[in-house]
Design an enzyme around this catalytic site. Sequence first.
Site, mmCIF file in Angstrom:
data_model
loop_
_atom_site.group_PDB
_atom_site.id
_atom_site.type_symbol
_atom_site.label_atom_id
_atom_site.label_comp_id
_atom_site.label_asym_id
_atom_site.label_seq_id
_atom_site.Cartn_x
_atom_site.Cartn_y
_atom_site.Cartn_z
ATOM 1 N N ARG A 47 0.824 -1.450 0.026
ATOM 2 C CA ARG A 47 0.023 -0.422 -0.151
ATOM 3 C C ARG A 47 0.680 1.161 0.246
ATOM 4 N NH1 ARG A 47 -1.754 2.353 4.972
ATOM 5 N NH2 ARG A 47 -2.403 0.171 5.527
ATOM 6 N N TYR A 100 -17.144 16.742 -15.983
ATOM 7 C CA TYR A 100 -17.241 15.082 -16.094
ATOM 8 C C TYR A 100 -17.906 14.742 -14.688
ATOM 9 C CZ TYR A 100 -16.718 9.930 -14.943
ATOM 10 O OH TYR A 100 -16.923 8.562 -14.479
ATOM 11 N N ASP A 172 -8.600 18.767 -14.850
ATOM 12 C CA ASP A 172 -8.419 17.185 -15.900
ATOM 13 C C ASP A 172 -8.188 17.020 -16.846
ATOM 14 O OD1 ASP A 172 -9.621 14.894 -16.498
ATOM 15 O OD2 ASP A 172 -11.779 15.067 -15.306
HETATM 16 C C1 LIG Z 1 -13.556 8.732 -17.088
HETATM 17 C C2 LIG Z 1 -13.280 10.316 -16.478
HETATM 18 C C3 LIG Z 1 -13.559 10.475 -15.170
HETATM 19 C C4 LIG Z 1 -13.235 9.201 -14.540
HETATM 20 O O1 LIG Z 1 -11.907 7.679 -14.303
HETATM 21 P P1 LIG Z 1 -12.378 6.490 -13.313
HETATM 22 O O2 LIG Z 1 -10.810 6.429 -14.161
HETATM 23 O O3 LIG Z 1 -14.045 5.879 -14.747
HETATM 24 O O4 LIG Z 1 -12.492 6.569 -11.906
HETATM 25 C C5 LIG Z 1 -12.656 11.952 -14.759
HETATM 26 N N1 LIG Z 1 -12.741 12.543 -16.062
HETATM 27 C C6 LIG Z 1 -12.874 12.334 -17.574
HETATM 28 C C7 LIG Z 1 -12.830 13.417 -18.209
HETATM 29 C C8 LIG Z 1 -13.246 11.237 -17.509
HETATM 30 O O5 LIG Z 1 -13.332 11.092 -19.692
#
Ligand SMILES: *Cc1c(COP(=O)(O)O)cnc(C)c1O
Length: 374
Positions: A47, A100, A172
């Site tokens: 971990r 998202y 993101d």
């Molecule tokens: C899929 C996605 C997420 C979340 O990711 P997971 O791996 O499904 O938890 C966050 N932001 C964007 C833009 C995504 O496409």
Amino acid sequence: MKQHIQTLAVHAGEKKGKNTDIIQPIHLSTTFERNEDGVTGEYIYTRAENPNRIAVEKKMAAIEGAKSAIAFASGMAAINALFDTLLTPNSHIIIPDDCYHGTRQLLDTFFKRWNVTSEMVDMTVISNVEKAITSNTKLIWIETPSNPQLKITDIEAVVSLAKKNAILTVCDNTFATPILQKTLEMGVDYVMYSSTKFFSGHSDILGGVVLTNKEDETSQSIRTYQKMAGAVPAPFDCWLLNRSLATFPLRFKAQCDNARKIATYLTTHPKIENVFYPGLVTHENHETAKKQMKNGFGSIISILVKGNQETALQFTSKLQIFKHATSLGGVESLVEHRRSVEGTNPISPENLIRLSIGIEHINDLIADLEQALV
Ligand SMILES: *Cc1c(COP(=O)(O)O)cnc(C)c1O
């Protein structure tokens, strides 16, 4: 010698030396024997650190050109780690109106209990962001291109506004990837990815990662959070991700090339009301996209099919190569009716279909769309 992303994607993070495996083995052991002092050791407990996780973190840091990469078990785990370390009770956070849906829902449910208020703004207009700033604003969350409407936020403009007001920024960058957009170089404090998507590229592992150039207490607390909260990726997932990253630049280039051609084709189709793709000159924010996205515009396209929800769903059910499934970024092309999966308070129009373009032959993909759009 500074290496290119294609070379780093293959070699960064590997162990060197005679008799070393060319391909790192999978270290499944959860625990490691300590040194004579009984306390130290290169690895202690999986971990806290695991050889496969460290290798893939090094590779992701090299690809991004970041000082550190912190891997998580999913993109949502990475987002949660950022919220939990960067926000405090009563914080205010500004998020894009086309965020998202998981990010939005995490704030609306669990962080609401800490009195965190989130404000959704249309970030394509920078004055909207400026107007939303309050004395409690701790964080501006950028997502560009956005999911699913491919809206473009001017990253440098948001960063400069945030810096003036001593507010942190996160991007993101899942849709653009570091191949198109180096957001840390543009000044964002943290960049995150759902590595489930393009990094993995084969729709067979979940993963998330936070990257930063900062080395202050807050950024170190994200590393501590990873170990303590424990949403870490398993060794096998890290190994698969490491393997997948080697071909990520190749795959992504093929996906972007296919997407550009498909977007152009769809704009001419009489059954299509609108095409959202930042590479099109008709895209509302094309100029900003051109300024900040290098090497292409990604492989995600959203379309409005002429008609209603039923027409849109009829189109998806007729497709034969494209599969109707959620997620994106894999080698296989997928379509999804976003409104159906957005839970309570959906924001996508009923006739919107999101396409994730894979690496199949372009002519086959266009032929499939053509026969489904009759
Ligand atoms: C899929 C996605 C997420 C979340 O990711 P997971 O791996 O499904 O938890 C966050 N932001 C964007 C833009 C995504 O496409």
